[in-house]
Scaffold this motif. Sequence first.
Motif, PDB file in Angstrom:
ATOM      1  N   GLY A 142       1.186  -6.701   0.178  1.00 56.41           N
ATOM      2  CA  GLY A 142       0.453  -5.353   0.735  1.00 56.41           C
ATOM      3  C   GLY A 142       1.233  -4.268   1.401  1.00 56.41           C
ATOM      4  O   GLY A 142       2.436  -4.275   1.436  1.00 56.41           O
ATOM      5  N   LEU A 143       0.695  -3.388   1.983  1.00 47.52           N
ATOM      6  CA  LEU A 143       1.276  -2.359   2.823  1.00 47.52           C
ATOM      7  C   LEU A 143       1.814  -2.749   3.984  1.00 47.52           C
ATOM      8  O   LEU A 143       1.031  -3.048   4.863  1.00 47.52           O
ATOM      9  CB  LEU A 143       0.491  -1.096   2.963  1.00 47.52           C
ATOM     10  CG  LEU A 143       1.143   0.455   3.758  1.00 47.52           C
ATOM     11  CD1 LEU A 143       2.073   0.835   3.060  1.00 47.52           C
ATOM     12  CD2 LEU A 143      -0.051   1.211   3.856  1.00 47.52           C
ATOM     13  N   LEU A 144       3.171  -2.710   4.147  1.00 48.24           N
ATOM     14  CA  LEU A 144       3.894  -3.227   5.507  1.00 48.24           C
ATOM     15  C   LEU A 144       4.071  -2.107   6.527  1.00 48.24           C
ATOM     16  O   LEU A 144       4.302  -1.024   5.994  1.00 48.24           O
ATOM     17  CB  LEU A 144       5.348  -3.945   5.122  1.00 48.24           C
ATOM     18  CG  LEU A 144       5.072  -5.256   4.268  1.00 48.24           C
ATOM     19  CD1 LEU A 144       6.692  -5.898   4.008  1.00 48.24           C
ATOM     20  CD2 LEU A 144       4.187  -6.408   5.008  1.00 48.24           C
ATOM     21  N   PRO A 145       4.157  -2.256   7.596  1.00 48.91           N
ATOM     22  CA  PRO A 145       4.309  -1.295   8.771  1.00 48.91           C
ATOM     23  C   PRO A 145       6.041  -0.578   8.298  1.00 48.91           C
ATOM     24  O   PRO A 145       6.787  -1.283   7.520  1.00 48.91           O
ATOM     25  CB  PRO A 145       4.679  -2.068  10.063  1.00 48.91           C
ATOM     26  CG  PRO A 145       3.943  -3.306   9.967  1.00 48.91           C
ATOM     27  CD  PRO A 145       4.171  -3.671   8.545  1.00 48.91           C
ATOM     28  N   GLN A 146       5.999   0.725   8.419  1.00 48.49           N
ATOM     29  CA  GLN A 146       7.325   1.439   8.565  1.00 48.49           C
ATOM     30  C   GLN A 146       8.004   1.666   9.862  1.00 48.49           C
ATOM     31  O   GLN A 146       7.422   2.165  10.770  1.00 48.49           O
ATOM     32  CB  GLN A 146       7.127   2.769   7.501  1.00 48.49           C
ATOM     33  CG  GLN A 146       8.436   3.555   7.054  1.00 48.49           C
ATOM     34  CD  GLN A 146       8.062   4.643   6.399  1.00 48.49           C
ATOM     35  OE1 GLN A 146       6.874   5.314   6.503  1.00 48.49           O
ATOM     36  NE2 GLN A 146       8.851   5.060   5.708  1.00 48.49           N
ATOM     37  N   CYS A 147       9.319   1.471   9.651  1.00 51.87           N
ATOM     38  CA  CYS A 147      10.078   1.865  10.859  1.00 51.87           C
ATOM     39  C   CYS A 147      10.080   3.426  11.041  1.00 51.87           C
ATOM     40  O   CYS A 147      10.324   4.117  10.237  1.00 51.87           O
ATOM     41  CB  CYS A 147      11.575   1.392  10.897  1.00 51.87           C
ATOM     42  SG  CYS A 147      12.583   1.570  12.104  1.00 51.87           S
TER      43      CYS A 147
END
Length: 332
Positions: A142-147
Amino acid sequence: MAGGKRVVITSERAMNRKHTGQGLTHRQRQHEPILCLECGKESVRMHMKRHLQTKRCQAARKNFVPPTPDRERSEREQATTPLIPQQTYQISIPREATSFVTCPREGCEYRARQNAQSQRSDMRRHFQQRHFMDTIIIEEEGLLPQCRECGLFGKTVRLEGHLASKACKKGAEKRSHFIQAMRQAIALEITFTVDGQPINRVTEFKYLGRILEENDNDDHAALRQLARAREKWGRMSRLLSSQGASASTRGYFYKAIIQAVLLYGSESWTLSNNTLKKFRSFHSRVARYLTGRHIRPLENGEWFYPSTADVLSEAGLFTIDEYIQRRRDTIW
């Protein structure tokens, strides 16, 4: 003081060749003859930057209008990686996958390694390093968090441990340079007008005796001052020698007159390592001339190279880095 540090972003062509083995190597491309769009003359790619600074090219460009075939050829030869609008890519990488996984972005030949667990992290790392503005979604995750700093997608990228890591800081620096380059490319497409008439765009102009370039490159201005200093030192050294001036007197003239020309505008220069080496070389040659300790052949066929530090100390000079830093320290 070190030369300017430049973050290198590998072109799409070079990246694809790395993974496919097809196409010209960097060395082969550097020796390719390409057409100068400014004057219409051919030059080797590696020497094009120097060619643009020659008087011959600058004189010819005033009246040269490239015909359409030459313009198209030059644009092909000197083309850089095009900027593509931000997009979202979705790809499936199952855990039981055993074959290579190719990057979903069109034109990119990157292939993640065969290990199933590392393929996902490799693909996310690839997007962080190559496709800065795009979003990668792996269907199984799925869509993971982005730094917010380096742009990496992952489960732990918002933790302090990741933000403090060297990998994140290096990625953030590279990402910042890419965004800046993208903004500059977009700015070049803007046209200013006065009463409906477009203003001519120039790549460089002279202001208070200093050459300013559109890409904020100070090498041209620095090398211009270096050429002037060499010319003036050549005339003055002959005059001082003919008058029988001592080494200390010649040293005073060098620091008072030649360095004023050599370092004019150096307070705001950002020098590359290659340009800084040329300044150090000229400064060392002057010191060897003042002391008479030249590089010379010995009777056994070997060459004698006097220590630069000893020669500068004997001539009563500091390093050129020190003089540049002193001028910068005078700015308030």
